[in-house]
Design an enzyme around this catalytic site. Structure first.
Site, PDB file in Angstrom:
ATOM      1  N   HIS A 111     -55.890 -90.346   8.430  1.00  0.00           N
ATOM      2  CA  HIS A 111     -54.869 -90.044   7.432  1.00  0.00           C
ATOM      3  C   HIS A 111     -55.374 -90.341   6.018  1.00  0.00           C
ATOM      4  O   HIS A 111     -55.024 -89.635   5.068  1.00  0.00           O
ATOM      5  CB  HIS A 111     -53.588 -90.827   7.721  1.00  0.00           C
TER       6      HIS A 111
ATOM      7  N   GLU B 216     -47.888 -81.992   5.850  1.00  0.00           N
ATOM      8  CA  GLU B 216     -48.462 -83.266   6.288  1.00  0.00           C
ATOM      9  C   GLU B 216     -49.926 -83.070   6.672  1.00  0.00           C
ATOM     10  O   GLU B 216     -50.229 -82.451   7.699  1.00  0.00           O
ATOM     11  CB  GLU B 216     -47.695 -83.848   7.480  1.00  0.00           C
TER      12      GLU B 216
ATOM     13  N   ASP C  99     -34.226 -72.371  13.726  1.00  0.00           N
ATOM     14  CA  ASP C  99     -33.299 -73.220  12.987  1.00  0.00           C
ATOM     15  C   ASP C  99     -33.882 -74.630  12.983  1.00  0.00           C
ATOM     16  O   ASP C  99     -33.797 -75.360  13.971  1.00  0.00           O
ATOM     17  CB  ASP C  99     -31.931 -73.210  13.670  1.00  0.00           C
TER      18      ASP C  99
END
Length: 382
Positions: free
Chosen positions: A377, A81, A286
């Protein structure tokens, strides 16, 4: 479809890749240029290669006072991202120039919650009494399976003719899911033998890898709090919060909690999942635990001319031994964080994660208020 053995050698990966190439015309090994001879037993089955995930670093994360973490840190982040690393880096720059971050490790507890099946509610009541009278024996049996796990208590919850036994352990530097499963299984076999009552090992009450109210309130794994004070100079110069936008910031503080409650969110926060996923990938955690770990409270209050920002993360199921933490690259990242060894290395790691997440929260809320969120973004995330 052909069934493959669970081999972990390079020849096994090549054999599986040839099968994929034959049937799908895709050469997976062509992109796996970082293969090693690492021991993968206990990490993955049907291994075929490695998936490359870009890794960046954010720094400096300055923790001026913590229960186990203190100093300047370079934090490794794996993500696809765009803007995430830059945003966290901005938050770190802001907090380091505003006095740094304080962290507090509250506790470490992880649970496994089986349920026992009784014939009626009277039997359930008698079973609860038996458990209360025999805790010492059950504790001894459970802890016989591990050198590091310690059974703290067993909370009991009667539900009709069932009784949920919530076993709560500390697990040292391990995240501990497998450790507590084995210990609880051993204990349940003893309880079954003594009481002649059947059980099922997981009731879903422990909320393993699921966001839940009980984990938000009580915590599961490491329970950590972090805070910092943002000065007016830093708010304006780095985060874009000036006199013009400060009123919008204050409005967000008033309305944000109400909107979170209205939406039914677990806690009050913007995107904790982003921070912890990137760090989990980089340090061999995990990653599915993000489902339960990305809950918390980001709280902001005015203090003088600045703002005090506080983050509570009650459920960080992380470790510094076992699982993916022993892989070469992940181990090197733990070494980078100073968390590859030491009695309290997992506690230290949890504080670093919470402080890093706080930086990302600060950066995002500032970007929303200063109207830089979308433009950032568009520039860096596309």
């Amino acid at each position: 479809m052909r069934s493959f053995s669970r081999g972990y050698k390079e020849k096994d990966a090549i054999e599986r890749n040839n099968y994929v190439l034959e049937h799908k015309n895709v050469d997976l090994l062509a992109v796996n240029n970082n293969q090693t001879s690492e021991e993968l037993k206990g990490v993955i089955e049907n291994h075929i290669g490695y998936m490359q995930i870009p890794m960046g670093i954010a720094s400096p994360l300055v923790i001026v006072e913590g229960s186990y973490a203190k100093g300047d840190y370079i934090v490794p982040l794996c993500t696809v991202e765009g803007t995430l690393v830059a945003s966290m880096n901005r938050g770190m720059f802001a907090t380091s120039n505003s006095g740094g971050i304080t962290t507090n490790h509250v506790k470490q507890e992880i649970s496994r919650a089986p349920f026992f099946i009784l014939n009626n509610i009277r039997e359930a009541n008698d079973f609860i009494a038996w458990m209360s009278d025999h805790f010492a024996e059950v504790k001894k049996i459970a802890e016989a399976t591990t050198r590091y796990g310690k059974l703290l208590r067993i909370n009991q919850y009667p539900l009709e003719n069932y009784v949920i036994l919530d076993f709560l352990f500390t697990t040292g530097n391990a995240a501990g899911q497998n450790m507590v499963s084995l210990a609880t299984l051993n204990a349940c076999e003893y309880i079954k033998k003594e009481t002649k009552k059947d059980y099922i090992l997981d009731s879903n009450f422990a909320s393993d890898k699921k966001a839940s109210t009980i984990n938000l309130l009580r915590g599961r794994g490491h329970y950590v709090v972090a805070e910092c004070l943002l000065t007016p100079k830093i708010l304006s110069r780095i985060l874009g919060i000036n006199e013009k936008t400060k009123s919008a910031f204050e409005e967000m503080l008033r309305f944000g909690p109400y909107a979170s409650s209205f939406a039914g969110n677990q806690g009050i926060q913007l995107h904790l999942a982003n921070a912890i996923t990137a760090i989990y990938l980089a340090t061999g955690q995990d990653v599915a635990c993000v489902a339960e770990n990305s809950i918390g409270y980001t709280m902001i209050k005015e203090e003088g001319d600045g703002f005090r920002v506080m983050l509570t993360m009650p459920s960080l199921t992380v470790g510094t031994v076992g699982g993916g933490t022993r892989l070469d690259k992940q181990r090197k990242n733990l070494e980078l964080l100073g968390c590859s060894e030491g009695e309290n290395s997992s506690k230290k790691l949890s504080e670093i994660i919470c402080a890093s997440a706080l930086c990302l929260e600060i950066s995002l809320i500032s970007a929303i208020i200063s109207e830089e969120w979308v433009s950032a973004h568009m520039k860096y995330g596309r």
